[in-house]
Design a protein around this motif. Structure first.
Motif, short mmCIF file in Angstrom:
data_model
loop_
_atom_site.label_atom_id
_atom_site.label_comp_id
_atom_site.label_asym_id
_atom_site.label_seq_id
_atom_site.Cartn_x
_atom_site.Cartn_y
_atom_site.Cartn_z
N LEU A 149 -5.57 0.81 13.22
CA LEU A 149 -6.32 1.40 12.78
C LEU A 149 -6.93 1.34 11.48
CD1 LEU A 149 -6.47 3.97 15.50
CD2 LEU A 149 -8.10 3.09 14.88
N THR A 150 -5.54 1.72 10.71
CA THR A 150 -6.35 1.79 9.14
C THR A 150 -6.28 0.37 8.38
OG1 THR A 150 -3.86 2.21 9.06
CG2 THR A 150 -4.71 3.83 9.14
N THR A 151 -6.19 1.16 7.19
CA THR A 151 -6.57 -0.64 6.20
C THR A 151 -5.14 -0.93 5.18
OG1 THR A 151 -7.27 1.07 4.27
CG2 THR A 151 -8.60 -0.12 6.41
N LYS A 152 -4.57 0.27 5.51
CA LYS A 152 -3.01 0.81 5.06
C LYS A 152 -1.48 0.42 5.76
CE LYS A 152 -4.88 1.36 0.33
NZ LYS A 152 -5.45 2.94 -0.77
N ASP A 153 -0.50 0.48 5.28
CA ASP A 153 0.51 0.72 5.79
C ASP A 153 0.66 2.40 5.41
OD1 ASP A 153 3.43 1.69 6.28
OD2 ASP A 153 3.56 -0.58 6.34
N THR A 154 0.55 3.45 6.43
CA THR A 154 1.06 4.24 5.65
C THR A 154 2.06 4.77 5.80
OG1 THR A 154 1.21 5.76 8.65
CG2 THR A 154 -1.40 5.49 7.65
N PHE A 155 2.91 4.18 6.03
CA PHE A 155 4.76 4.83 5.33
C PHE A 155 4.97 4.90 4.39
CE2 PHE A 155 9.08 2.80 5.80
CZ PHE A 155 9.98 4.41 5.35
N ILE A 156 4.48 3.53 3.68
CA ILE A 156 3.71 3.14 1.97
C ILE A 156 3.21 3.84 1.52
CG2 ILE A 156 3.23 2.08 -0.05
CD1 ILE A 156 5.98 0.04 1.95
N GLU A 157 2.02 4.42 1.63
CA GLU A 157 1.19 5.28 0.78
C GLU A 157 1.84 7.25 1.47
OE1 GLU A 157 -1.48 4.56 -0.19
OE2 GLU A 157 -0.96 2.68 0.28
N PHE A 158 2.49 6.68 2.68
CA PHE A 158 3.57 8.28 2.82
C PHE A 158 4.16 8.64 1.61
CE2 PHE A 158 5.99 11.30 4.50
CZ PHE A 158 6.10 12.63 4.62
N ILE A 159 5.32 7.96 0.74
CA ILE A 159 5.98 7.36 0.07
C ILE A 159 5.69 7.76 -1.19
CG2 ILE A 159 8.14 6.70 -0.90
CD1 ILE A 159 8.53 4.69 1.58
N LYS A 160 4.21 7.31 -1.19
CA LYS A 160 3.34 7.49 -2.53
C LYS A 160 3.21 8.63 -2.80
CE LYS A 160 1.69 2.70 -3.33
NZ LYS A 160 1.03 2.24 -3.32
N PHE A 161 2.30 9.61 -1.64
CA PHE A 161 2.05 10.59 -1.73
C PHE A 161 2.87 11.34 -1.88
CE2 PHE A 161 1.52 14.26 1.39
CZ PHE A 161 -0.01 14.71 0.89
N TYR A 162 4.44 11.33 -1.23
CA TYR A 162 5.59 12.50 -1.93
C TYR A 162 6.07 12.00 -2.84
CZ TYR A 162 9.34 15.09 1.82
OH TYR A 162 9.89 16.63 1.36
N ARG A 163 6.17 11.17 -2.88
CA ARG A 163 7.59 11.04 -4.63
C ARG A 163 6.50 10.74 -5.75
NH1 ARG A 163 11.60 14.06 -3.43
NH2 ARG A 163 12.71 13.46 -1.31
N GLY A 164 5.12 10.08 -5.74
CA GLY A 164 4.49 9.91 -6.58
C GLY A 164 5.13 8.72 -7.22
N ALA A 165 3.85 8.04 -7.66
CA ALA A 165 3.89 7.08 -8.13
C ALA A 165 4.81 6.57 -8.52
CB ALA A 165 2.63 6.25 -8.65
N PHE A 166 5.48 6.72 -9.81
CA PHE A 166 6.47 5.98 -10.78
C PHE A 166 7.97 6.34 -9.48
CE2 PHE A 166 10.92 7.13 -12.82
CZ PHE A 166 10.17 6.51 -14.14
N LYS A 167 8.21 7.24 -9.43
CA LYS A 167 9.69 7.33 -7.66
C LYS A 167 9.62 6.47 -6.74
CE LYS A 167 10.85 11.78 -9.23
NZ LYS A 167 11.33 13.44 -8.93
N PHE A 168 8.22 6.30 -6.44
CA PHE A 168 7.58 5.71 -5.17
C PHE A 168 8.20 3.99 -5.96
CE2 PHE A 168 4.91 1.72 -3.99
CZ PHE A 168 4.90 1.70 -2.82
#
Length: 195
Positions: free
Chosen positions: A13-32
């Motif tokens: 249903l999605t173009t990306k893995d939402t688990f990965i994207e959620f971590i980026k959203f939650y922690r920010g790109a640097f910490k990810f």
């Protein structure tokens, strides 16, 4: 007899893995990116099939989320579902998804991602969800999965615990990865990477 439509979420249903994207959203790109550099040995062992999918996932959950308040985590999950998931959804997949809903079919999302950010999107679209649950203790995430990771044969087990497949003459299954193989075998109409 009613028709059944089972949709994998990430990559289908999605173009990306939402688990990965959620971590980026939650922690920010640097910490990810820092986290995934530190977790690289674990991910290599997973790719080499030395450790199973669920174990690798628990390492990632533990690193990024252990000790987080479940109330805050769920709040971030809702925000992610509202702000980011709509932009990740494949138009053709969504059209097919909505077509099944309009026809009155039983539509279920069956995902290895966590309930916490997929359920708000499933609820908004009025469909059932089967997904991975995360363990909490004293209202905080432990870093472990509660029960089994909703992947591979576990998807079929969980579907069977909620409905009787024999009640459906037409079963449409949409998936895109190895984790969907067993679920695709339930289908009278399997769709593998068709969107």
């Amino acid at each position: 007899m009613r028709k059944l439509a089972l949709f994998d979420f990430d990559g289908t249903l999605t173009t990306k893995d939402t688990f990965i994207e959620f971590i980026k959203f939650y922690r920010g790109a640097f910490k990810f990116y820092l986290g995934f550099m530190l977790l690289a040995p674990i991910l290599i062992l997973y790719k080499l099939k030395v450790i199973p999918n669920w174990r690798a996932k628990e390492y990632v959950i533990t690193y990024f989320f252990k000790g987080e308040s479940i109330a805050h985590f769920n709040e971030k999950g809702r925000a992610f579902a509202e702000e980011f998931i709509p932009g990740m959804v494949r138009k053709k997949a969504l059209d097919k998804f909505n077509q099944h809903i309009a026809q009155g079919d039983l539509v279920m999302i069956v995902s290895a991602s966590a309930v916490n950010w997929v359920k708000p999107w499933a609820d908004k679209n009025g469909v059932e969800l089967i997904a991975t649950n995360l363990e909490t203790k004293n209202n905080r995430l432990t870093g472990r999965i509660l029960g089994r990771n909703c992947y591979g044969s576990e998807k079929v087990s969980r579907i069977g615990s909620q409905i009787d497949i024999r009640d459906y003459s037409d079963i449409h299954v949409y998936g895109d990865s190895r984790g969907d193989k067993e679920m695709l075998e339930l289908a009278t109409h399997p769709f593998y990477r068709k969107f």
